[in-house]
Scaffold this motif. Structure first.
Motif, PDB file in Angstrom:
ATOM      1  N   PHE A 103       0.791  -1.020  -0.020  1.00 37.22           N
ATOM      2  CA  PHE A 103      -0.028  -0.010   0.110  1.00 37.22           C
ATOM      3  C   PHE A 103       0.845   1.064   0.053  1.00 37.22           C
ATOM      4  N   GLY A 166      -6.656   7.802  -3.101  1.00 33.85           N
ATOM      5  CA  GLY A 166      -8.067   7.436  -3.579  1.00 33.85           C
ATOM      6  C   GLY A 166      -8.272   6.225  -2.842  1.00 33.85           C
ATOM      7  N   SER A 237     -12.845  -3.418  -2.165  1.00 36.69           N
ATOM      8  CA  SER A 237     -11.710  -2.982  -3.407  1.00 36.69           C
ATOM      9  C   SER A 237     -12.215  -4.155  -4.396  1.00 36.69           C
ATOM     10  N   ILE A 254      -5.951  -0.862  -9.156  1.00 42.62           N
ATOM     11  CA  ILE A 254      -4.904  -1.037  -7.986  1.00 42.62           C
ATOM     12  C   ILE A 254      -3.650  -1.817  -8.387  1.00 42.62           C
ATOM     13  N   THR A 284      -7.853  -2.294   0.284  1.00 44.00           N
ATOM     14  CA  THR A 284      -6.841  -1.971  -0.772  1.00 44.00           C
ATOM     15  C   THR A 284      -5.512  -2.891  -0.475  1.00 44.00           C
TER      16      THR A 284
END
Ligand code: AMP
Ligand code: MG
Length: 341
Positions: A103, A166, A237, A254, A284
């Motif tokens: 991430f 985001g 997600s 992603i 995410t």
């Protein structure tokens, strides 16, 4: 949109009432129990105001947002930011550290070269472009500095670095709205692009609110439903949410910052958490990490539970035990479930 259910109960009860609108480039919604319909306009106003406020601070699409200002001065200066940016960025950097960069809130340059900002490409980027963008994605090169008598400052250490929040901003916006709506003492379910948080119960005796989990292979179908209890949040997600089609192949929004390529092999991840920001960031992160590495970071978030749907046939569902307890699967998915410790 949340999918609401009026199952259970021995007499027919009216389903919740809802209002839907567009905010932060996605669909937003608030629902309230039928017998509290009169409170809906006030709840809607609170939520709409909170979402607009966050969009103005955190959108990468708005040239005058605080975030855009930080990006504009990348490699140049410390930029003062408001509390929203400071809180969200601080949490994003925590998840970046925990996930070892899977991430990464500096993913902006990768979003750009894969066509998620300008839609002008027709093939995957060349290796040289990928290498250049990857070199700019580095959460360790973000300097965030609190000050006692003035605003927190943020500096991106290299020119052309770009923050993109985001993966977490919508969750934060939901939490902000939630805190403002809660004092009204009316039950509600709030949704912003698949980031949900609930207060109270959909109707007396329900134990909370039930929401549908979409089948990522067929958006119009459900895998099942999950019960959310008072105060809880859920985020999903999905590879179907936003994607680009390049030389006939679909690439989802992603990124795996370690390769510079959009994540492949994952169709959807849903996280249940005590706050919407935590659910959003983790959904995410767990999408990038997959179940094995994902379980390690979940240990650092003991109140969170997850569901992974790998992008493979025949389909499989991997769930943590706590998620399984809340999940009610549709018939056809029941044989595909595996519990992961
Ligand atoms: P979500 O729908 O919450 O999973 O967030 C996806 C969005 O987060 C993308 O549209 C990008 O703006 C951003 N993003 C993409 N890849 C990453 C990543 N590896 N780490 C953090 N943010 C990302
Ligand atoms: Mg997210």
């Amino acid at each position: 949109m949340p999918l609401l259910f009026s199952s259970g109960g021995c007499r027919a009860r009216q389903p919740p009432v809802s209002v839907n609108w567009l905010s932060m480039s996605t669909s937003a919604g608030v629902s309230a129990p039928a017998d509290q319909a009169a409170a809906l306009p006030a709840l809607h106003a609170d939520a709409s105001k909170a979402f607009t406020e966050i969009e103005q601070s955190l959108s990468v699409f708005r040239a005058n947002s605080d975030l855009a200002e930080v990006n504009r001065h990348a490699g140049e200066a410390d930029v003062p930011v408001n509390t929203h940016v400071a809180v969200v960025l601080d949490y994003a950097l925590r998840i970046a550290r925990e996930s070892n960069g899977a991430f990464d809130p500096t993913v902006g340059p990768l979003m750009q070269i894969w066509g998620f900002r300008t839609n002008t490409i027709s093939a995957p980027p060349e290796p040289i472009q990928l290498a250049a963008a990857r070199a700019l994605v580095d959460w360790r090169a973000v300097a965030i500095q609190p000050h006692t008598n003035s605003r927190t400052t943020v500096r991106l250490n290299q020119p052309d670095m770009r923050l993109d929040l985001g993966a977490i901003a919508k969750g934060y916006a939901v939490d902000l709205a939630y805190r403002r709506m809660q004092p009204r003492q009316t039950a509600f379910m709030l949704d912003l692009g698949g980031n949900l948080r609930v207060y109270g119960e959909a109707a007396a005796g329900r134990g909370g609110w039930r929401t549908g989990i979409r089948n990522p292979f067929d958006r119009n179908m459900l895998i099942g439903t999950i019960l959310m209890t008072n105060g809880e949040a859920v985020a999903t997600s999905g590879n179907y949410e936003r994607f680009v089609t390049l030389t006939g192949k679909r690439y989802a929004h992603i990124m795996d910052p370690r390769t510079g390529w959009p994540v492949q092999g994952m169709a959807g991840v849903t996280v249940l958490a005590p706050s919407a920001m935590e659910a959003d960031a983790l959904s995410t992160a767990l999408f990038v990490l997959g179940p094995e590495a994902g379980l390690r970071i979940l240990r650092l978030h003991p109140d969170c539970e997850a569901l992974w749907v790998p992008d493979m046939q025949p389909p499989r569902l991997l769930v943590t035990p706590g998620f399984k307890q809340r999940l009610s699967l549709t018939e056809i998915w029941r044989d595909h479930l595996t519990t992961v410790p």
